[in-house]
Design a protein around this motif. Structure first.
Motif, PDB file in Angstrom:
ATOM      1  N   ILE A  43       0.850  -1.197   0.000  1.00 16.69           N
ATOM      2  CA  ILE A  43       0.000   0.000   0.000  1.00 16.69           C
ATOM      3  C   ILE A  43       0.884   1.245   0.000  1.00 16.69           C
ATOM      4  CG2 ILE A  43      -1.740   1.340   1.244  1.00 16.69           C
ATOM      5  CD1 ILE A  43      -2.807  -1.307   2.349  1.00 16.69           C
ATOM      6  N   GLY A  44       1.862   1.252   0.899  1.00 17.50           N
ATOM      7  CA  GLY A  44       2.785   2.376   0.964  1.00 17.50           C
ATOM      8  C   GLY A  44       2.220   3.541   1.754  1.00 17.50           C
ATOM      9  N   GLU A  45       3.101   4.299   2.363  1.00 16.03           N
ATOM     10  CA  GLU A  45       2.688   5.429   3.183  1.00 16.03           C
ATOM     11  C   GLU A  45       2.906   6.744   2.449  1.00 16.03           C
ATOM     12  OE1 GLU A  45       4.660   5.367   6.919  1.00 16.03           O
ATOM     13  OE2 GLU A  45       3.997   3.339   7.431  1.00 16.03           O
ATOM     14  N   VAL A  46       1.976   7.647   2.661  1.00 22.45           N
ATOM     15  CA  VAL A  46       2.135   9.023   2.183  1.00 22.45           C
ATOM     16  C   VAL A  46       1.851   9.947   3.365  1.00 22.45           C
ATOM     17  CG1 VAL A  46       1.455   8.458  -0.188  1.00 22.45           C
ATOM     18  CG2 VAL A  46      -0.274   9.211   1.451  1.00 22.45           C
ATOM     19  N   PRO A  47       2.438  11.133   3.391  1.00 15.99           N
ATOM     20  CA  PRO A  47       2.165  12.063   4.502  1.00 15.99           C
ATOM     21  C   PRO A  47       0.678  12.392   4.591  1.00 15.99           C
ATOM     22  CG  PRO A  47       4.047  12.802   3.183  1.00 15.99           C
ATOM     23  CD  PRO A  47       3.410  11.675   2.427  1.00 15.99           C
ATOM     24  N   LYS A  48       0.189  12.587   5.801  1.00 11.67           N
ATOM     25  CA  LYS A  48      -1.221  12.904   5.991  1.00 11.67           C
ATOM     26  C   LYS A  48      -1.598  14.210   5.291  1.00 11.67           C
ATOM     27  CE  LYS A  48      -1.775  10.388  10.346  1.00 11.67           C
ATOM     28  NZ  LYS A  48      -2.120  10.485  11.794  1.00 11.67           N
ATOM     29  N   ASN A  49      -0.646  15.123   5.218  1.00 11.25           N
ATOM     30  CA  ASN A  49      -0.916  16.416   4.576  1.00 11.25           C
ATOM     31  C   ASN A  49      -0.366  16.451   3.148  1.00 11.25           C
ATOM     32  OD1 ASN A  49       1.778  16.335   5.437  1.00 11.25           O
ATOM     33  ND2 ASN A  49       1.896  18.573   5.610  1.00 11.25           N
ATOM     34  N   TRP A  50      -0.414  15.306   2.443  1.00 10.99           N
ATOM     35  CA  TRP A  50       0.217  15.209   1.131  1.00 10.99           C
ATOM     36  C   TRP A  50      -0.333  16.214   0.134  1.00 10.99           C
ATOM     37  CZ3 TRP A  50      -2.570  14.165  -3.252  1.00 10.99           C
ATOM     38  CH2 TRP A  50      -3.835  13.579  -3.088  1.00 10.99           C
TER      39      TRP A  50
END
Length: 217
Positions: A43-50
């Motif tokens: 899935i991978g992570e992205v910043p919450k405020n991307w």
């Protein structure tokens, strides 16, 4: 706007080039960070405020593409030196696509004008063919793709990813340029004084040329 600000067209162009290059570097750094987490959970992570971070917002359509189509990241941002083939470089990534197999990919952030046919330069085709020549020694046959996301700096800024495949082999063109460069700097790369190359552009016929290295020097 930039012309009025800089009062000089050349300075405005240099500013645009620097701004675009900085974004390109930050997008590739974000992609490498995403790939590390994607390998763990697919899935991978992205910043919450991307959405508020320009590099992540630019990268977002490609992240969606990876989540939907990719089984595994085989390598990312790997630098290499191939003394046998006579060049070095850094590959963006090799992915295992769910339906297409192993793909050597190169991510580009480009301004897209919907009025013109989207194409990347011959240098990108040569680069991917050269990198494939190196990595196929390790991974076997590789498909070659440029993945393009629109630059937020003008043109078509719709969030999407465009795929440009290269089925032709541009290694002869790359090798000719490499030999010219090496000969020009006195490395004596070729056995003859002339380098001849010819490749077929994607569906648009053949092109090429002949270079006399001694005359070039």
């Amino acid at each position: 706007k930039h012309y009025k600000e800089f009062k000089d067209f050349k300075a405005a162009c240099e500013y645009e080039d620097t701004k675009s290059a900085d974004l390109g570097h930050s997008v590739h750094s974000a992609l490498k960070e995403f790939f590390i987490t994607f390998q763990k959970d697919k899935i991978g992570e992205v910043p919450k405020n991307w959405k508020g971070l320009l590099q992540w917002r630019t990268l977002w359509p490609f992240i969606c593409f990876i989540r939907e189509n990719v089984e595994e990241i085989l390598l990312s941002e790997e630098s290499f030196v191939n003394q046998e083939l006579g060049f070095a470089g850094t590959a963006d990534f090799i992915i295992k696509h769910k339906t297409e197999g192993n793909i050597l990919g190169d991510l580009k952030v480009l301004k897209i004008n919907p009025r013109f046919e989207l194409t990347t330069g011959i240098e990108y085709r040569c680069q991917l063919s050269a990198y494939a020549k190196h990595f196929e020694q390790r991974f076997g046959p590789l498909k070659k793709r440029n993945y393009i996301v629109p630059s937020p700096y003008g043109g078509d800024t719709e969030l999407k990813v465009l795929v440009q495949p290269y089925e032709k082999d541009y290694w002869p063109a790359f090798a000719a340029c490499r030999d010219l460069w090496l000969a020009n700097y006195g490395w004596g790369a070729t056995d003859s004084s002339k380098v001849i190359w010819k490749v077929e552009k994607e569906g648009k016929g053949e092109f090429g040329g002949e270079f006399d290295i001694k005359k070039h020097q």
